[in-house]
Design an enzyme around this catalytic site. Structure first.
Site, mmCIF file in Angstrom:
data_model
loop_
_atom_site.group_PDB
_atom_site.id
_atom_site.type_symbol
_atom_site.label_atom_id
_atom_site.label_comp_id
_atom_site.label_asym_id
_atom_site.label_seq_id
_atom_site.Cartn_x
_atom_site.Cartn_y
_atom_site.Cartn_z
ATOM 1 N N ARG A 154 28.115 46.627 56.351
ATOM 2 C CA ARG A 154 27.363 47.144 55.203
ATOM 3 C C ARG A 154 26.136 46.268 54.908
ATOM 4 N NH1 ARG A 154 26.121 44.744 49.835
ATOM 5 N NH2 ARG A 154 25.744 46.493 48.446
ATOM 6 N N THR A 166 23.462 37.537 44.054
ATOM 7 C CA THR A 166 22.259 37.531 44.881
ATOM 8 C C THR A 166 21.374 36.458 44.269
ATOM 9 O OG1 THR A 166 22.400 39.923 45.216
ATOM 10 C CG2 THR A 166 20.249 38.926 45.596
#
Lengths: 322, 322
Positions: free
Chosen positions: B215, B187
């Site tokens: 998801r 991330t």
């Protein structure tokens, strides 16, 4: 003997609190027949969840059963009664959380799952994920054997007309903006405390009439519209979802209890009637329940469909602000 | 004179803190060349945001510019370097929040937007919504004139191989589960404080390799992976997203500061190194920055790509736990 007594007291602490949405609900825009319908549905929803709790079922089973009942009713903006998107579809969101272990599941933007709350529970229990969206969530629910319906199942005349009114408003930007929009914040939710002292929360919604661009509100967002933790409380929210996300409403109530020692009533009031009331447009409410059975149902809108039922099995429902 | 002095001090308080993901990052699975590449990219990201802040730009502009740079780099799991889903697609999530007014925007599951962080900002500034998903979010971004790319833009050999490895693992359930998976929690994120004393936070990700069923992790969830409020702090998280959602990690750090009076370092440590460390699998970290320029970068995984840059324009970067 002492232990037995305590157990008996504990058993009495079962509690179920529900909401069926908040917004511009007042006696002016409600017929007697319509009000009777809502009151009957709220009572039936309460009895549905109470039956689970009374026979020793878990709070998780109770909130799922209660929300399923409300999803199946055309009265509430969830499941069968969901509002329409700008494109004339029904896109549903739901979340569930278990206060025992902070397990959680949610689905967003699903169009063919009859009971989104059960899909949220499947995500929680049968996947390693918390949140699934769109076609992917539908594929998962299908694999899990949940009931799949044609999207037309969610069509209701009342919600379709509401969309047409909204689309008309868009063409006349200055007109009709004051129209009563009782369903703007429609959502259903339940929080429960079971005989073992465990909390759970569940929320389900069709979102807002005329929503666009795959918009997701607070309902399926853990910490915003749905939260449960035995250490603090179980929360389900209804309102102008964007504000409930930005203010982390559900978790903020839990945090005020944990970190400032507020009661569930004080914490819920602080967020709904102080913080959000100060923000233009941040209308809505919550149901909040702690692990001792204390609960609060504050809202800063004109009304909120709501009710509660305790160990005595007597349902209590209310709609307006008084 | 006094006022001028204060202004000069205030000006010095600009601060930018970034992360490029956390996980099983250690010297064993890192070549010297690869480490040099990461360090250079982190420094360049810091300089990109610093340039905005140094000339008086907003923290919002700084975190967007910084994250855009990291999205455009193939090194990080966001934008160009995003990991692949189970179906071999790249589905991107991003969120941004403005600490001045708690305005927020996010997108999830988008596949054709070159810079998801700019789409999140468009949601915040040009719509009444906070969160948009999938095709709807893409339609909105297209209408807003954001750069659209063919999904193949996001294909990189390294991430494709990572997916193939994961798919292979699934066929041999008992084997290889201990493989280093440095990108599992990939991330990128940035938090910044500008000369006016305003905080902002931004996070962008490709999610997890081999993710399924639409998801969504914590990155695009306000209060979980991303949060900013001048009254407390700006947060961007990276880690096993499901836990960060269930623990409302970003907002919990803010709540500990507001309600318990903890410093940003104490609050971030409490959540990452106490609460989450006690939960098996809840690996990851955060960058956290308060409105006085104090910051923390705790992580409970082996490493976290991270860095900071203050008024002097000197970038500092780190990767491992020491």
């Amino acid at each position: 003997m002492f232990a037995v007594t305590v157990t008996a007291q504990e058993t009495k602490r079962i509690m179920l609190v529900i909401h069926g949405g908040a917004g511009t609900i007042n006696r002016k825009n409600m017929t007697e027949d319509r009000e009777r319908e809502y009151r009957a549905a709220l009572e039936q929803a309460l009895r549905t969840g109470h039956a689970v709790l009374a026979k020793g079922g878990t709070s998780l089973d109770a909130v799922e059963a209660t929300v399923r009942f409300m999803e199946d009713s055309p009265l509430f903006n969830a499941g069968k009664g969901a509002v329409f998107t700008h494109e004339g579809k029904n896109e549903l969101d739901a979340a569930i959380m278990d206060g025992r272990n902070k397990m959680a599941g949610s689905v967003a933007g699903v169009t063919i799952i009859k009971n989104p709350i059960s899909a949220a529970r499947a995500v929680m229990e049968k996947s390693k994920h918390v949140m699934m969206t769109g076609r992917g969530a539908e594929l998962f629910a299908t694999k899990m054997g949940l009931e799949i319906v044609d999207p037309s199942y969610f069509w209701t005349e009342r919600r379709w007309k509401a969309l047409q009114e909204e689309l008309l408003k868009e063409q006349k930007p200055q007109a009709l903006l004051q129209t009563a929009d009782e369903n703007r914040f429609g959502t259903v939710g339940a929080v429960a405390l079971d005989q073992s002292g465990n909390l759970a929360a569940a929320t389900s919604t069709g979102g807002t009439t005329n929503k666009q661009y795959g918009r997701i509100g607070d309902s399926p967002i853990i910490g915003a519209g749905t939260y449960a933790d035995n250490e603090s409380c179980a929360i389900s929210a209804t309102g102008a979802g964007e504000f409930f996300i930005r203010w982390s409403v559900a978790y903020d109530i839990a945090a005020l209890m944990k970190y400032r020692g507020l009661t569930v009533q004080q914490a819920a009031d602080e967020v709904i009637n102080k913080k959000l009331r100060a923000v233009p447009g941040a209308e809505g409410g919550v149901i909040a329940l702690d692990a001792k059975g204390n609960f609060a149902m504050p809202f800063n809108s004109e009304g909120m469909y709501r009710g509660w039922i305790g160990a005595d099995g007597q349902p209590h429902v209310a709609i307006y602000g008084d």
